[in-house]
Each structure stands twice: as C-alpha cells, then as structure tokens.
Write a protein that holds these residues in place. Structure first.
Motif, PDB file in Angstrom:
ATOM      1  N   ARG A 125      51.489  13.510  29.471  1.00 55.41           N
ATOM      2  CA  ARG A 125      50.918  13.798  28.162  1.00 55.41           C
ATOM      3  C   ARG A 125      51.843  13.361  27.033  1.00 55.41           C
ATOM      4  O   ARG A 125      51.423  13.317  25.872  1.00 55.41           O
ATOM      5  CB  ARG A 125      50.630  15.302  28.044  1.00 55.41           C
ATOM      6  N   ARG A 126      53.096  13.057  27.377  1.00 51.61           N
ATOM      7  CA  ARG A 126      54.090  12.654  26.367  1.00 51.61           C
ATOM      8  C   ARG A 126      54.703  11.303  26.753  1.00 51.61           C
ATOM      9  O   ARG A 126      55.906  11.124  26.724  1.00 51.61           O
ATOM     10  CB  ARG A 126      55.171  13.723  26.256  1.00 51.61           C
ATOM     11  N   ARG A 127      53.858  10.346  27.081  1.00 51.99           N
ATOM     12  CA  ARG A 127      54.354   9.052  27.542  1.00 51.99           C
ATOM     13  C   ARG A 127      55.175   8.340  26.482  1.00 51.99           C
ATOM     14  O   ARG A 127      56.066   7.557  26.796  1.00 51.99           O
ATOM     15  CB  ARG A 127      53.188   8.167  27.985  1.00 51.99           C
TER      16      ARG A 127
ATOM     17  N   ALA B  15      53.305  17.833  40.313  1.00 55.25           N
ATOM     18  CA  ALA B  15      51.873  18.121  40.286  1.00 55.25           C
ATOM     19  C   ALA B  15      51.208  17.435  39.089  1.00 55.25           C
ATOM     20  O   ALA B  15      50.113  16.871  39.215  1.00 55.25           O
ATOM     21  CB  ALA B  15      51.637  19.627  40.236  1.00 55.25           C
ATOM     22  N   ARG B  16      51.868  17.467  37.933  1.00 57.50           N
ATOM     23  CA  ARG B  16      51.313  16.786  36.750  1.00 57.50           C
ATOM     24  C   ARG B  16      51.159  15.297  37.010  1.00 57.50           C
ATOM     25  O   ARG B  16      50.154  14.686  36.631  1.00 57.50           O
ATOM     26  CB  ARG B  16      52.223  17.011  35.540  1.00 57.50           C
TER      27      ARG B  16
ATOM     28  N   LEU C 215      50.827  13.760  39.909  1.00 54.82           N
ATOM     29  CA  LEU C 215      49.765  13.508  40.883  1.00 54.82           C
ATOM     30  C   LEU C 215      48.381  13.707  40.267  1.00 54.82           C
ATOM     31  O   LEU C 215      47.439  12.970  40.584  1.00 54.82           O
ATOM     32  CB  LEU C 215      49.943  14.413  42.102  1.00 54.82           C
ATOM     33  N   ASP C 216      48.256  14.692  39.377  1.00 52.80           N
ATOM     34  CA  ASP C 216      46.996  14.854  38.645  1.00 52.80           C
ATOM     35  C   ASP C 216      46.700  13.595  37.831  1.00 52.80           C
ATOM     36  O   ASP C 216      45.554  13.116  37.790  1.00 52.80           O
ATOM     37  CB  ASP C 216      47.070  16.060  37.709  1.00 52.80           C
ATOM     38  N   PHE C 217      47.741  13.069  37.189  1.00 51.60           N
ATOM     39  CA  PHE C 217      47.574  11.860  36.397  1.00 51.60           C
ATOM     40  C   PHE C 217      47.195  10.677  37.280  1.00 51.60           C
ATOM     41  O   PHE C 217      46.298   9.895  36.935  1.00 51.60           O
ATOM     42  CB  PHE C 217      48.864  11.562  35.636  1.00 51.60           C
ATOM     43  N   LEU C 218      47.852  10.544  38.429  1.00 55.65           N
ATOM     44  CA  LEU C 218      47.527   9.452  39.349  1.00 55.65           C
ATOM     45  C   LEU C 218      46.070   9.524  39.782  1.00 55.65           C
ATOM     46  O   LEU C 218      45.360   8.507  39.783  1.00 55.65           O
ATOM     47  CB  LEU C 218      48.440   9.508  40.568  1.00 55.65           C
ATOM     48  N   ALA C 219      45.605  10.704  40.143  1.00 54.58           N
ATOM     49  CA  ALA C 219      44.206  10.855  40.561  1.00 54.58           C
ATOM     50  C   ALA C 219      43.249  10.494  39.425  1.00 54.58           C
ATOM     51  O   ALA C 219      42.207   9.871  39.645  1.00 54.58           O
ATOM     52  CB  ALA C 219      43.952  12.277  41.042  1.00 54.58           C
TER      53      ALA C 219
END
Length: 333
Positions: free
Chosen positions: A231-233, A271-272, A274-278
């Motif tokens: 969320r903060r790329r 977890a964040r 992996l959520d982003f990857l999905a």
C-alpha cells in the motif's frame, strides 16, 4: 387419459432453476491464460505442476533449447534472443530440471563442463557473453567485451547444484566466489539479493548460510530493497536502472516457507505481500511482468513464466489447491 400429460393422474415434475455456473477459480483462469499464450515449455510445466502431468514432456520441451556445447540458448530466458548458449539460459534450465527432480546425472555433468569452459578467471559466470553476431538482448543486460563474473548469475546456478548434491570441480571456485560476494555486500539491488538467497538456500554449510542470511536481511530492510507494504510502494523507490514499477516483494525473495529469507519478514508483512500477489492476477488469467517492456516477443513469453512462478509461490504458502479441479459429470435425472 393416455397422452394427457397435464392430467391430475400424471402431474408434471416441478421445474427447479439451474444453478448458475461457478466462477472460474484463479488456477482455472491461469490455465486458460497458459493455453492461450505460453510456449510449449511453459504449457508442459503447467501440466506437470497443476494437472498431474508427467515430467518427460517437460524434459523433452526443455531439450529443444540445448546446444551442442552443453549450454542452453534460443531465448530460453526471453531477455536474451538468438541461439547462443548464455549463463542466464543455463540457470533457467537448471531451475526447470530442479523442479522436475532431474537435476543430476550425465546431463548435469555436461552442463558443469560447459560452465567450466565459460567461467571468468575467478571461476564465476558473467551475465551475458559477447557474441560475433549482434543478437538482440534486453538493454538492461549490456554486453561487454570482457564481462566480469556476477553473483546475479552465479548464485542461482551454484545454489541449485548444491541443493541437488551435485559435486563437480567447477563448484569449488564458484562457491568461494559467491561466499566472498555475499559476505562483503554493502550495497546491492533486489535481483542480486534474489540470487544471493538462491545460493544460501542450497549451499551445504547451513550455519554459515544462516549467519550470512541474517546480515543480508538487515541490509535489505535498511536499504529498502524489498517492498514491505504494497500500500506504500512509493516509499520503496526502484533501484537505479530498474523500470518505474520494477520492485520486489517478500514473496520474490522467500519463494517458499523454508527459505532463509522467510525470517526477514513478519507474518503480517508476508501475508500482505501474498495478498498483493494474489490480487495481481489480471483479467486474462495471467500475472503481469514488472520489468521494462523492451520487445513484444520477450514480454509475451515472460508473462507465462511469471504466472507459473506466482502460482507455485501461492501454492507453497497454502494459498492455492495443488491441482486444477475438474467439474464432474452432471448428475443424471
């Protein structure tokens, strides 16, 4: 009366609305993308990993990239075009063989002989060898007349050979080169970190590898080389020479839970990511490629590879079923 189907003696069965078809799963959508866009090699790999396919067809498809010198070419790594053997191609081939459980025997012995002949004076592998023909290559892989050895190429090759308990004279100097580079890293970039992890995850000296990984993990966090919060790329600027969105995330360096790099990240950070990857799966079922788009063919061939890597990582962390589920036959009335 006979033939009177609406009579009280012969009532019509109640009509029930058909259930709407189930939405395609992420794995089923990815399968459709692979069949539509992938090379034969990636199609065979998908079938092996997710459809219960055999390893032999993957092996056969990989063999079409093999050259007479024992190395691999023919754009196996899509960023280097042309037929010549290049270290990046051989590294790619070894990863495929490793995934099949076939990284050994006379074929790998021949690969090691090839690597011995193309190594630098310090026993390492350059990224790209110069060739007598100007075959196209990605601009971020510049060609030098006397290319230096690089951890970027040497680390993954040495790591996968060690993980498969391959013993060859070439490995001694190449292993020393990797240790020296990793233990003296003060500044780095994400892909080099990825290569260092590939070495550390396979090398036999596990205590030394754990100590080196611990120091490397601190460097990664201090230099913001991996995006810890998608969320903060913007807080994690790409490395010099990288594309505008070319950033790595925890799952890029800790591909599997048993990786030494897994300890660099909290459960929440992983977890964040992996959520982003999905969530990155595109409407066509494939995953995007974040590196710079420099040629249509390379970009087209790279996406199925990225899709396979995403699927294997998500499955390793329990985010996907092991295989594509096929719908059974409709129940008989």
């Amino acid at each position: 009366m006979p033939g009177d189907e609406a009579s009280p003696q012969h009532p019509q069965p109640a009509q029930t609305p058909a259930d709407p078809p189930a939405a395609p799963t992420p794995l089923a959508r990815a399968e459709q993308f692979v069949w539509l866009t992938a090379r034969v090699l990636e199609q065979r790999r998908f079938a092996f990993h997710f459809l219960g396919g055999d390893a032999d067809p993957v092996d056969t498809a990989l063999g079409s990239y093999l050259n007479g010198d024992g190395g691999y070419g023919h754009a196996l790594d899509p960023d280097l075009r042309g037929p010549l053997s290049q270290p990046l191609h051989t590294a790619h081939a070894l990863r495929v063989l490793d995934s099949l459980g076939r990284c050994g025997g006379q074929r790998v012995e021949r690969i090691c002989r090839h690597l011995t002949g193309v190594s630098t004076a310090e026993g390492a592998l350059p990224v790209v060898f110069p060739s007598p023909h100007a075959y196209p290559a990605a601009p971020y892989h510049p060609v030098h007349d006397d290319p230096p050895g690089e951890l970027l190429t040497t680390g993954p090759v040495v790591g996968v050979l060690h993980r498969n308990r391959v013993w060859h004279a070439w490995l001694f100097r190449a292993t020393d080169f990797c240790w020296d580079r990793i233990e003296n890293l003060r500044h780095s970039h994400p892909y080099e970190i990825q290569s260092a992890v590939a070495f550390l995850d396979g090398v036999p000296d596990r205590a030394r590898a754990a100590a080196a990984a611990d120091r490397l993990g601190r460097l990664v966090r201090e230099q913001r080389l991996v995006v810890l919060d998608p969320r903060r790329r913007d807080a994690y600027p790409p490395a010099p020479g990288y594309g505008p969105d070319e950033q790595l995330f925890p799952y890029d360096v800790a591909r599997r839970p048993e990786s030494l790099a897994r300890g660099w990240f909290t459960d929440e950070e992983l977890a964040r990511s992996l959520d982003f990857l999905a969530s990155e799966q595109q409407p066509d079922g494939g995953w995007p490629v974040r590196r710079r788009d420099w040629a249509p063919g390379s970009a087209l061939e790279r996406r199925p590879i990225a899709t396979l890597e995403a699927l294997l990582t998500l499955r390793a962390y329990g985010r996907l079923p092991s295989q594509v589920s096929r719908p059974g036959p409709a129940p008989r009335p």
